[in-house]
Design an enzyme around this catalytic site. Structure first.
Site, PDB file in Angstrom:
ATOM      1  N   MET A   1       0.963  -1.271   0.141  1.00  0.00           N
ATOM      2  CA  MET A   1      -0.106  -0.121   0.210  1.00  0.00           C
ATOM      3  C   MET A   1       1.059   1.724  -0.607  1.00  0.00           C
ATOM      4  SD  MET A   1      -3.573  -1.267   1.934  1.00  0.00           S
ATOM      5  CE  MET A   1      -4.348  -2.697   1.594  1.00  0.00           C
ATOM      6  N   CYS A   2       0.508   2.009   1.079  1.00  0.00           N
ATOM      7  CA  CYS A   2       1.569   3.694   0.655  1.00  0.00           C
ATOM      8  C   CYS A   2       1.955   3.890   2.202  1.00  0.00           C
ATOM      9  CB  CYS A   2       0.367   4.656   0.246  1.00  0.00           C
ATOM     10  SG  CYS A   2      -0.320   4.040  -0.910  1.00  0.00           S
ATOM     11  N   ARG A   3       2.748   5.185   2.179  1.00  0.00           N
ATOM     12  CA  ARG A   3       3.754   5.762   3.759  1.00  0.00           C
ATOM     13  C   ARG A   3       2.638   7.131   3.206  1.00  0.00           C
ATOM     14  NH1 ARG A   3       3.176   2.623   7.253  1.00  0.00           N
ATOM     15  NH2 ARG A   3       1.352   1.792   6.332  1.00  0.00           N
TER      16      ARG A   3
END
Length: 277
Positions: A1-3
């Site tokens: 996913m993301c940060r």
């Protein structure tokens, strides 16, 4: 996913937060510790508010943040009191500029880590719920941007917590109608340039990580050797997908099913529950 990270407080150079910490967002693009993926190289974005412009400036690129010379240049020269940074690991939608975060509509910015489960199956039903005039502004194909425009449809500009709760309620209802057991996973940041809201929620009640900094006055007493803490105001706040370093006492986990607001009249934290639509 993301940060991602969101900063609010004393105007500082973007470089101070994006690059300088030991485990900065740029370091996390290669070496994330708490995300689903170690590497977040499917694009990045930065959005910031200046002193005389109501709408935020945004740059978004499809390449990795760790090697982007334009990001390095901007970070060394742009100073802002409120900015977002996001590094992307795609959950299935194409790697293209319009799918990079943060997203902007007028004075509002939005970014997200997580996913709508089985998005390809329920995307059409969700899209039909977006206000037709707002729908024309959607540029990309991500679940994150559609969530933003659903929240705008449900009154984000007047009631951000209520609008996000109604958006989450719609995603869960339509997901369940399509047989998706746990439709929603999200940590979301949204701002109008004055106030900043952050949400941590998932249908499964096992949300992605999210942290906020200990109050600056407390950190000064714990770590008098850190010059940065002497340069920023007591109301400076950071909300991050994962801590920017290992400084003892600096970071606190946002509780499950919770949202917080950073605002001039004082920070606050509340329970978050999706609302039926």
């Amino acid at each position: 996913m993301c940060r991602w990270l969101a900063y609010s407080g004393t105007p500082i150079l973007l470089d101070t937060i994006l690059y300088k910490p030991a485990h900065s967002l740029i370091d996390q693009s290669l070496h994330a510790k708490l995300g689903v993926e170690t590497t977040n190289g499917d694009g990045f974005g930065v959005g910031w508010y200046g002193s005389h412009i109501e709408t935020p400036g945004i740059i978004r690129e499809i390449g990795p943040a760790w090697s982007n010379r334009n990001l390095r240049e901007i970070a060394d020269h742009v100073r802002s009191p409120l900015f977002f940074g996001h590094i992307r690991a795609s959950t299935g939608s194409p790697v293209q500029q319009t799918n990079c975060h943060p997203f902007r509509h007028g004075r509002w910015m939005w970014m997200h880590n997580g996913a709508i489960a089985e998005f390809h199956r329920i995307r059409r039903d969700l899209a039909l719920a977006v206000d037709p005039e707002l729908f024309l502004s959607i540029e990309g194909s991500t679940d994150s941007e559609l969530m933003f425009y659903l929240a705008l449809t449900f009154g984000l500009e007047d009631d951000p917590p209520g609008a996000v709760a109604r958006m989450a309620g719609l995603v869960e209802r339509i997901g369940h109608e399509h047989g998706v057991e746990y439709p929603l996973q999200m940590t979301v940041a949204v701002t109008d340039g004055v106030r900043l809201w952050a949400f941590r929620y998932s249908s499964e009640r096992r949300s992605r990580s999210l942290f906020y900094n200990t109050r600056v006055e407390t950190l000064r007493s714990l770590h008098p050797e850190i010059g940065f803490l002497r340069e920023v105001s007591d109301d400076t706040r950071l909300i991050v997908s994962e801590p920017l370093g290992d400084m003892p006492g600096a970071w606190n986990a946002v509780p499950e099913s919770t949202y917080g607001v950073v605002q001039p009249e004082g920070d606050a934290m509340f329970d978050f529950t999706p609302q039926p639509v």
